[in-house]
Design an enzyme around this catalytic site. Structure first.
Site, PDB file in Angstrom:
ATOM      1  N   CYS A 266       0.890  -1.180   0.000  1.00 37.27           N
ATOM      2  CA  CYS A 266       0.000   0.000   0.000  1.00 37.27           C
ATOM      3  C   CYS A 266       0.920   1.220   0.000  1.00 37.27           C
ATOM      4  O   CYS A 266       0.974   1.965   0.981  1.00 37.27           O
ATOM      5  CB  CYS A 266      -0.863   0.023   1.247  1.00 37.27           C
ATOM      6  SG  CYS A 266      -1.949  -1.377   1.422  1.00 37.27           S
ATOM      7  N   ALA A 267       1.595   1.435  -1.087  1.00 36.43           N
ATOM      8  CA  ALA A 267       2.738   2.368  -1.088  1.00 36.43           C
ATOM      9  C   ALA A 267       2.328   3.833  -1.067  1.00 36.43           C
ATOM     10  O   ALA A 267       3.095   4.688  -0.625  1.00 36.43           O
ATOM     11  CB  ALA A 267       3.615   2.086  -2.299  1.00 36.43           C
ATOM     12  N   ASP A 290      -0.045  -0.132  -5.337  1.00 40.64           N
ATOM     13  CA  ASP A 290      -1.192   0.631  -4.814  1.00 40.64           C
ATOM     14  C   ASP A 290      -2.324   0.510  -5.815  1.00 40.64           C
ATOM     15  O   ASP A 290      -2.094   0.269  -7.004  1.00 40.64           O
ATOM     16  CB  ASP A 290      -0.807   2.107  -4.620  1.00 40.64           C
ATOM     17  CG  ASP A 290      -1.677   2.805  -3.570  1.00 40.64           C
ATOM     18  OD1 ASP A 290      -1.200   3.007  -2.449  1.00 40.64           O
ATOM     19  OD2 ASP A 290      -2.847   3.127  -3.887  1.00 40.64           O
ATOM     20  N   CYS A 390      -2.156   3.941  10.887  1.00 38.81           N
ATOM     21  CA  CYS A 390      -1.987   5.155  11.702  1.00 38.81           C
ATOM     22  C   CYS A 390      -3.256   5.358  12.535  1.00 38.81           C
ATOM     23  O   CYS A 390      -3.966   6.345  12.402  1.00 38.81           O
ATOM     24  CB  CYS A 390      -1.660   6.374  10.850  1.00 38.81           C
ATOM     25  SG  CYS A 390      -2.790   6.681   9.507  1.00 38.81           S
TER      26      CYS A 390
HETATM   27  C1  SAM Z   1      -2.023   4.566   4.616  1.00 39.97           C
HETATM   28  S1  SAM Z   1      -1.946   4.810   2.919  1.00 39.97           S
HETATM   29  C2  SAM Z   1      -0.278   4.385   2.549  1.00 39.97           C
HETATM   30  C3  SAM Z   1       0.757   5.397   2.952  1.00 39.97           C
HETATM   31  C4  SAM Z   1       2.145   5.073   2.462  1.00 39.97           C
HETATM   32  N1  SAM Z   1       2.535   3.716   2.783  1.00 39.97           N
HETATM   33  C5  SAM Z   1       3.191   6.032   3.002  1.00 39.97           C
HETATM   34  O1  SAM Z   1       3.967   5.657   3.895  1.00 39.97           O
HETATM   35  O2  SAM Z   1       3.250   7.158   2.500  1.00 39.97           O
HETATM   36  C6  SAM Z   1      -2.807   3.425   2.305  1.00 39.97           C
HETATM   37  C7  SAM Z   1      -2.734   3.242   0.816  1.00 39.97           C
HETATM   38  O3  SAM Z   1      -3.408   2.020   0.478  1.00 39.97           O
HETATM   39  C8  SAM Z   1      -3.945   2.171  -0.824  1.00 39.97           C
HETATM   40  N2  SAM Z   1      -4.975   1.123  -1.008  1.00 39.97           N
HETATM   41  C9  SAM Z   1      -6.277   1.165  -0.621  1.00 39.97           C
HETATM   42  N3  SAM Z   1      -6.901   0.013  -0.959  1.00 39.97           N
HETATM   43  C10 SAM Z   1      -5.974  -0.760  -1.563  1.00 39.97           C
HETATM   44  C11 SAM Z   1      -6.015  -2.070  -2.147  1.00 39.97           C
HETATM   45  N4  SAM Z   1      -7.153  -2.781  -2.167  1.00 39.97           N
HETATM   46  N5  SAM Z   1      -4.875  -2.578  -2.702  1.00 39.97           N
HETATM   47  C12 SAM Z   1      -3.725  -1.842  -2.684  1.00 39.97           C
HETATM   48  N6  SAM Z   1      -3.642  -0.601  -2.153  1.00 39.97           N
HETATM   49  C13 SAM Z   1      -4.739  -0.076  -1.602  1.00 39.97           C
HETATM   50  C14 SAM Z   1      -4.453   3.596  -0.829  1.00 39.97           C
HETATM   51  O4  SAM Z   1      -4.568   4.079  -2.164  1.00 39.97           O
HETATM   52  C15 SAM Z   1      -3.397   4.324  -0.014  1.00 39.97           C
HETATM   53  O5  SAM Z   1      -2.450   4.933  -0.840  1.00 39.97           O
END
Ligand code: SAM
Length: 456
Positions: A266-267, A290, A390
């Site tokens: 989930c980058a 992502d 978070c």
């Molecule tokens: C908490 S944020 C990640 C923050 C990032 N890791 C950072 O340190 O900057 C969660 C991420 O998960 C992605 N996401 C949501 N659903 C997802 C899925 N089903 N598969 C992959 N990524 C997903 C979102 O688009 C979002 O960018």
């Protein structure tokens, strides 16, 4: 609304848009970035102070306004109520702003948003409220502790109730009040290009209260930068990423090694991806995945800025069948920094506390469980899987972990934190190996992380 070059009008426009959408505040502010960029540095920081302050103190402001209105103010149109809240915020919290300027701006904005009668109502209520708010008593702390905290610390009563039953009154009080403080800016040194001491030296004349972070060995915190930090030479040279200390510690717990194959599942915009590549000394492979292709495009540009060459992006949905290149070689370490309620980062996104519903929490927890389960299939035997959010809510923390351990008996919690400072470990790691930080005891974001080991 014509908001050109006026910080108060800009702030009102952001607050109104924010009340209409479920997108997070930072995304709304970004939508207004071209307008924000037309403001001088001083006006931009005034606009930000108004936006964040109004959202932080919303419940308290409503409490002060309500006795002077014959209508329930929460039933007013969102644009009118935000106009009133912002005026009240200026009067109560910003001593440099004359009361007349705050009220007049609100009345003008109400005229533009609505018809004359509403502007008259705003004028009448605000004139009385700004003169007499000192006479409004808070709820009785002894008799109604939940309501007292909900108003005095401006938190939804459902959250206060939950936190008091979990932590007791005193910790909840401290937690709520810390959440309402403006956090320092924290950055992570990009050690591929510079060391922390040099970066502190680069910044020292242009910021205030600069200091190395207490626990992350690469973090720096400061306040009041002389210009927007993305405009600094150090930023343009790729010497750092903006990242809270708690988020830095999460990647330290993952402890990626040079030469490994890592998946950041989930980058997002790549905060932890950049740190991962940095800890790997830019050797090995990081797949940054992502669902959001636009974020991945920005992540790729971010890696260029940082001088990182080992990251490949991949647009996937962890909840659906994964593309063919994921069927082959498994990963040494997988990071699931899952989408969550964001209740650990309310210092930065105060709007989330008003937007989140019980239904959202349930939906998020189910999504987190499924994402973790899907990511587990990609971990090598003896490999590691890190789950992070978070948020410090049990529903998104322990409940997800217990469910996962029940589903995957070949994984266990790795209760071993060699990269963490001993004092920090005492304060943040439970007997079961759950890492958790709170803003009130460590002055960093609220984060939860668990490292699992695939022992098959
Ligand atoms: C908490 S944020 C990640 C923050 C990032 N890791 C950072 O340190 O900057 C969660 C991420 O998960 C992605 N996401 C949501 N659903 C997802 C899925 N089903 N598969 C992959 N990524 C997903 C979102 O688009 C979002 O960018």
């Amino acid at each position: 609304m014509d908001t050109s070059c006026d910080p108060r009008q800009t702030a009102i426009a952001v607050l109104i848009e924010n009340s209409r959408t479920r997108r997070p505040l930072d995304a709304v502010i970004e939508q207004f970035s071209s307008l924000m960029d037309t403001l001088s540095r001083r006006d931009r920081s005034l606009a930000n102070a108004l936006i964040y302050g109004t959202l932080r103190w919303q419940n308290y402001l409503d409490w002060l306004i309500q006795p002077f209105s014959d209508r329930d103010i929460t039933t007013l149109k969102p644009d009118i109520i935000y106009i009133m809240r912002m005026a009240m915020f200026q009067v109560v919290f910003m001593d440099r702003i004359p009361v007349s300027a705050a009220v007049n701006t609100a009345v003008d904005a109400a005229k533009r948003q609505s018809h004359k009668g509403t502007a008259g109502f705003v004028n009448a209520v605000l004139r009385k409220a700004t003169e007499q708010y000192n006479t409004v008593a808070l709820p009785d702390q002894e008799k109604k502790p939940e309501l007292y905290l909900s108003i005095s610390a401006s938190m939804p009563i459902t959250l206060v109730r939950k936190w008091i039953s979990r932590f007791g009154f005193d910790k909840t009080d401290l937690l709520c009040r810390t959440i309402n403080e403006i956090p320092p800016i924290t950055i992570r040194t990009n050690t591929l290009k510079i060391n922390r001491e040099e970066l502190i030296y680069n910044f020292s004349n242009d910021v205030e209260h600069i200091a190395p972070t207490s626990f992350s060995s690469v973090g720096i915190s400061f306040t009041r930068p002389a210009k927007a930090i993305h405009e600094t030479d150090s930023f343009k040279s790729g010497f750092f990423q903006v990242q809270d200390e708690a988020a830095q510690l999460v990647t330290e717990i993952l402890s990626p090694q040079p030469g490994e194959r890592i998946l950041d599942a989930c980058a997002g915009l790549g905060g932890k991806t950049g740190h991962t590549a940095q800890l790997m000394q830019n050797r090995g492979t990081v797949i940054a995945a992502d669902t959001d292709a636009a974020k991945l495009e920005r992540l790729a540009q971010e890696m260029d800025r940082l001088g990182i060459t080992i990251v490949k992006t991949c647009n996937i949905d962890l909840l659906k069948a994964l593309p063919a290149d994921f069927q082959g070689e498994l990963f040494d370490r997988v990071l699931v920094d899952a989408p969550c309620s964001g209740l650990g980062v309310l210092r930065k996104n105060p709007d989330s506390k008003w937007k989140l519903t019980k239904k959202d929490m349930a939906r998020l927890a189910i999504r987190q469980q499924k994402m973790l389960l899907s990511a587990a299939n990609l971990v090598k035997p003896s490999g590691l899987l890190l789950y992070a959010v978070c948020s410090c809510e049990v529903r998104e923390n322990e409940d997800v972990v217990e469910w996962f351990l029940d589903q995957r008996r070949d994984f266990r919690v790795k209760n071993h934190f060699p990269t963490l400072d001993a004092a920090l470990k005492n304060k943040s790691v439970s007997d079961r190996g759950f890492f958790r930080t709170y803003p009130d005891n460590l002055d960093m974001d609220g984060f939860f992380a668990v490292l699992f080991e695939n022992f098959s």
